[in-house]
Enzyme design. Structure first.
Site, PDB file in Angstrom:
ATOM      1  N   SER A  78      33.854  59.936  62.018  1.00  0.00           N
ATOM      2  CA  SER A  78      34.217  60.605  60.843  1.00  0.00           C
ATOM      3  C   SER A  78      35.486  61.362  61.263  1.00  0.00           C
ATOM      4  CB  SER A  78      33.044  61.745  60.501  1.00  0.00           C
ATOM      5  OG  SER A  78      33.584  62.729  59.436  1.00  0.00           O
ATOM      6  N   ARG A 116      46.338  18.483  33.960  1.00  0.00           N
ATOM      7  CA  ARG A 116      46.300  19.657  34.964  1.00  0.00           C
ATOM      8  C   ARG A 116      46.439  20.875  33.987  1.00  0.00           C
ATOM      9  NH1 ARG A 116      51.513  19.581  38.528  1.00  0.00           N
ATOM     10  NH2 ARG A 116      50.701  17.501  38.827  1.00  0.00           N
TER      11      ARG A 116
END
Lengths: 391, 391, 391, 391
Positions: A257, A297
């Site tokens: 921490s 496409r």
């Protein structure tokens, strides 16, 4: 490559990043040149080199909407035959499949390591009794071996999901007719032979053009999420079981921490849960794009796949290594498990008493573990059938 | 059952609705009773009947979080042996798999019809030239046969995806150890035989308990979305091609308007696109739930699956029929296709001219269709290998 | 209405179901008729009645893709002026806004109840010390009052999100020009006055036509998810804290088990977490649809909204009541909290020792609660500013 | 920074990338140091410098799960007072808010440019008649001015959505109690003054700690998606209208092809649609994470936000510029619009004939545009009320 927003990203170094994509794009153009040469259709060319920084190519990519157009312009300075017969989508799709192949290989390697580790845990802890928990509350006893076997089931499911993935080359020309290829090759049959030869050079499956049939893309996405699902579930269990009030497992190396010196956080589990929360919506994006793949496409759906596949692929690859570290380093606290069981009063055997009352006989006092051991055996058998290395 | 918010929902009548689920829940309890009887463990019982309206059961379901608890209370009035050895999740999961089996059967039937229709379209229109379109603009010519073959590819991919789905029974007891089953059956081996027998009665696969290994659920979700992807893409094409300015296809029966008498809207395509936009996020929910499936039964993730599977299953089943109607009724306007091609000036053959210039020879004046015909053949071959009925 | 797949659904009775939608569709047509009459444009008509079962209307809805077409056909038997000037989307969109208004009202009522309950909890438990937990591990001490204030913050955020939602009428005609309305009303100005009058009759905001500007829809979706986020987070905390090893809170009435007599499951939390896992993808669907809202009415994106809004709305409404029950019934076990703190050795004050060492002075031995009390005050002040009833 | 997978990404240069995040993390630590000094609590320190490559920091971030831990270790070599009182989440959350502030500023600038351009288009094309299209089919006539006004509505909605976003600082300490800050500052009141002063230095709102109340995060996500929704809808229209068979608009500079020399693709529209398809699921991820934000810092949900916000923020910023280019460069072909209208026979006025027949009078022969002009006025009025610059 680094990613300050995704701790652990460097585990995916070399996979599906800009350099890998650029390399794959060039590899596809090279394989095509080589196939043309081998078929006697084009003269020998020097070996292609990328000759452009990914960042420069990226900047040039917006004008045409993809990086192949500026890349081909540069590569044609090396050989005028570059890209003859192909379309941009051929090169991007095939290059992505190449890059995904590397991702899948890495992920499978890690899954196999996890199979070994989890099989060992399942076997070792067949007799390690712990509280079963449903809807957060104590249910009946289980063993940690059974829990590990359940985790192993998810990992085996993920391996099977990956085994079902196909990686086809995409070589279809401007609108999937191989029109320019036929011009070059002289006949439709010769054109198809040429594309098969190029696919083989790349180690990909030959296939009919799939410019708007996007199952190869959605299938790999689904399979990658099957992996993060499996790890997310393990991480969810580890996060819960490593709560200090439970304390039944601990990660091998807890995270610290910035302010509290005593903390040993289940960091790998936290990062794996993070991954598993972000990947399902990415796979959903691939499906939405597939459903919108109109014309020969589509107008955006194709382009939506690239970064989505990159994020899915890299996150899964990074998580694969984290999951291996998690399961190989896990510390199992059988004493805490036993203490939980002892402290649960009659709760964990209330079902047994209830069923004994129904059957009109006294409840036995043996461990109340049902067929847990047989279930572990069954999962280990499955692991052996998939992975020879399991003892 | 009806759904004013989902036109076409009635096509899924009888599938994964409240009555179907209730029926399946009772069927699971019945199969378990029968297996107990067959094994000589329980006395004969009268055949179970649901004896409760789904609406009443639904109202009683909230207190315990699932409908099995109040159902068992009622069914035990018919036989005290009901549900002995099982847990709520066993019955819900297995019942959902039963219901999903019916959905899959329906969807597969429709997909097979679509294979036939699309194979016929692909074959019939091998020579029907139309403009290929990429990023909305004219590219090179294609044939409508090739387009139909592309649609067929998606449908075949969906069939393959469904073929990979497993439907396992879930019979594991309170925490996946079969604890109470072993009490009743006398030994772990006998307990596993009993669950296998019950699974067989239900036409489901026997399996190790999968209470928190949710691959069976995510896999069916992914496969259903593969279906709606395939139809969404067809619908996207039909919606575009039936624009009045293009007019190259028309739905068999166009939908009307509440105010404009001339309108013939591509309603099936519209409804299919609707479906395909809503299903990928549902499948993503199943994956998120799978990743959060902690403990021996999770605290919300399991419950999130039920309505999600219902919506996915019913919407896919309804769309299956709509897609069949779409492809069997589609009217193809070869004249409009030819007119588009004729009006495109040199655009559709610009690539040919360009490649001819590169090759240093004149461009031919034959149809510029590349290997379109061979690609159609290849897709039809694949269709035949999956579906005998294709000629 | 019932839903065997969604325990608790009956809490949303009357909201956004088939009957509510049908009633709202008719109400919109009625308001339009009334506005026409009031403006002297149409003769008096009898009050409209639905005269059709939702199920029948649903079946007729597929042909045109929405339920308004067959409804208008039936309503015109009552008055030939029905729907003159409107388009189907006008009626569906406006009816959905009406139905959503009822949902929002219900949800706001429940949120206000939750504000009261949580404010009371926050105030009452200012001094109830418990372990703060980060990444599952003990951090520094907090108070249960602070935790309740955090929950309250989420509920206040949700109330604010709902307060920002607009419910506009949609009255724009076939393509958003009010073309037919102008024919009837005689001038563009009169047409706009007419639509404003109809909107007012329905209690909705007048607005420019928004057929393809879908912010009203996405905004309500986002706001509903802000609610389920707030409850999901509370439920996540309650599920964790009610684990037997922690035992610091219990739901007022725990859910039972089909097999284990001792179980008291945190069922409301489980069901709330379920809801919160399913709603974000639904809101995402609304956004995707909004982005695809092309032309003057899109080809599927609009239709995707209806059931999505229904599910979002009903699930949020049902969860609203469950959340109220959860926070009003919650039992807080200060003794267990104190025991956890006592058992944490120095972990919960390790930060204090560390900072004291840095500051070069001894760590105090007072409760280490920082500004927890002031933070509670600040949140209660905010609650008071939004809700007068807070003491 | 570049992204070969996301053409146009360089438009977001400097926003929410690794360097920007590192700079913001240091800026937060600096502001905290400065606030401590100003309050007389800490001695003067040299101005902090990052002294680490993002890539190195990224690699060090995995062990603790976030980049602040290794960063603080390095910054403390410059001043031992660095980070005293804060927790990692304080620094990451506040830094992200700083970075998001830059994104929002950029996006708002572009939206304002779009307001000007679209207002001009709407005004200029009030009389440019074109076909209205619903469900892909011709409906009634509209004007291009009305269409531009509709696009403008979406952009104004997006601006309003952004205006509602708050950017609060996060300064709450390890578990949201400001525990260590109170140790340093001497009292809770002084602690809150200190955090307010630090927030002010950073240009962010002071706020109660929101470590597990994630509305600031979900709200910014929702607002960013409101932007991509607005652009996606414009792009969808432009993609359709620039189809060669329609040809009613063209992008200012069309994109080329790698193989077809004649192509002028609507690349900006394609890329905007791409963006709009990928962002809604990202915002959904933020909501799912918010719902799972348990304890005082959750075990994965927090970490899932970072890259998700980065992707959302950068993609929206890049799309903002593309959208400006699209609407400022758009070429409108009034002749083609007129030709479509002329070619539609009576379809576009069928509604008028129908309503005339109902009203029992002849249909007029004037342009059938309803209140289109008034609707344009109304939208322009709204634009003026939000943006002074509109003429």
């Amino acid at each position: 490559v680094s990613d300050l927003f995704w701790p652990g990203d460097e585990r995916a170094d070399g996979l599906l990043d800009d350099a890998a994509l650029l390399g794959a794009l060039v590899a596809v153009e090279q394989a095509w040149l080589d196939a043309l040469l081998e078929a006697g259709l084009a003269p020998a060319s020097p070996t292609l080199t990328a000759v452009v920084e990914p960042a420069d190519l990226a900047r040039e990519a917006e004008a045409g909407g993809n990086p192949v157009i500026p890349l081909v312009r540069r590569l044609r300075e090396q050989s005028s035959w570059v890209h003859r017969g192909l379309t941009s989508q051929d090169v991007v799709d095939t290059a992505l499949m190449l890059c995904l192949g590397d991702v899948l290989e890495r992920v499978e390697d890690e899954l196999e390591r996890q199979v070994s580790a989890l099989a060992a845990l399942a076997d070792e802890h067949r007799g390690t009794v712990m509280a079963g928990r449903t809807l957060t509350q104590h249910a009946v006893p289980v063993t940690f071996g059974l829990k590990a076997a359940g985790w192993l089931t998810g990992v085996l499911d993920a391996l099977e999901a990956l085994a079902g993935v196909r990686l086809p080359a995409q070589l279809g020309g401007a609108a999937g007719t191989l029109s320019a290829v036929v011009e070059i090759a002289g006949s439709p049959e010769a054109a198809l032979r040429l594309t098969a030869a190029a696919a083989e050079r790349l180690g990909l499956e030959p296939d009919a053009p799939w410019h708007t049939s996007r199952r190869p893309v959605t299938a790999v996405g689904d399979a990658l999420v099957a992996c993060t699902d499996a790890w997310g579930r393990i991480a969810t269990d580890v996060a819960t079981l490593s709560r200090p009030e439970i304390g039944e497992v601990t990660e091998g190396a807890g995270g610290g921490s910035s302010t509290m010196p005593h903390k040993a956080n289940p960091v790998l589990s936290v990062l794996l849960r993070r991954t598993a929360l972000t990947t399902p919506p990415l796979a959903a994006t691939l499906h939405t794009a597939a459903a919108l793949a109109g014309d020969e496409r589509p107008d955006g759906a194709w382009h939506a796949e690239w970064a989505t596949l990159r994020d899915l692929g890299r996150r899964t690859a990074a998580a694969a290594g984290q999951a291996t570290d998690l399961v190989t380093g896990l510390r199992v606290h059988a004493d805490r498990m036993a203490a939980t069981v002892a402290g649960a009063d009659g709760d964990l055997t209330a079902e047994r008493a209830s069923i004994a009352a129904f059957l009109g006989r006294p409840a036995e006092d043996t461990p109340y573990l049902g067929a847990a051991d047989l279930v572990v055996d069954r999962v280990l058998d499955r692991a052996r059938s998939l992975e020879r290395e399991i003892p």
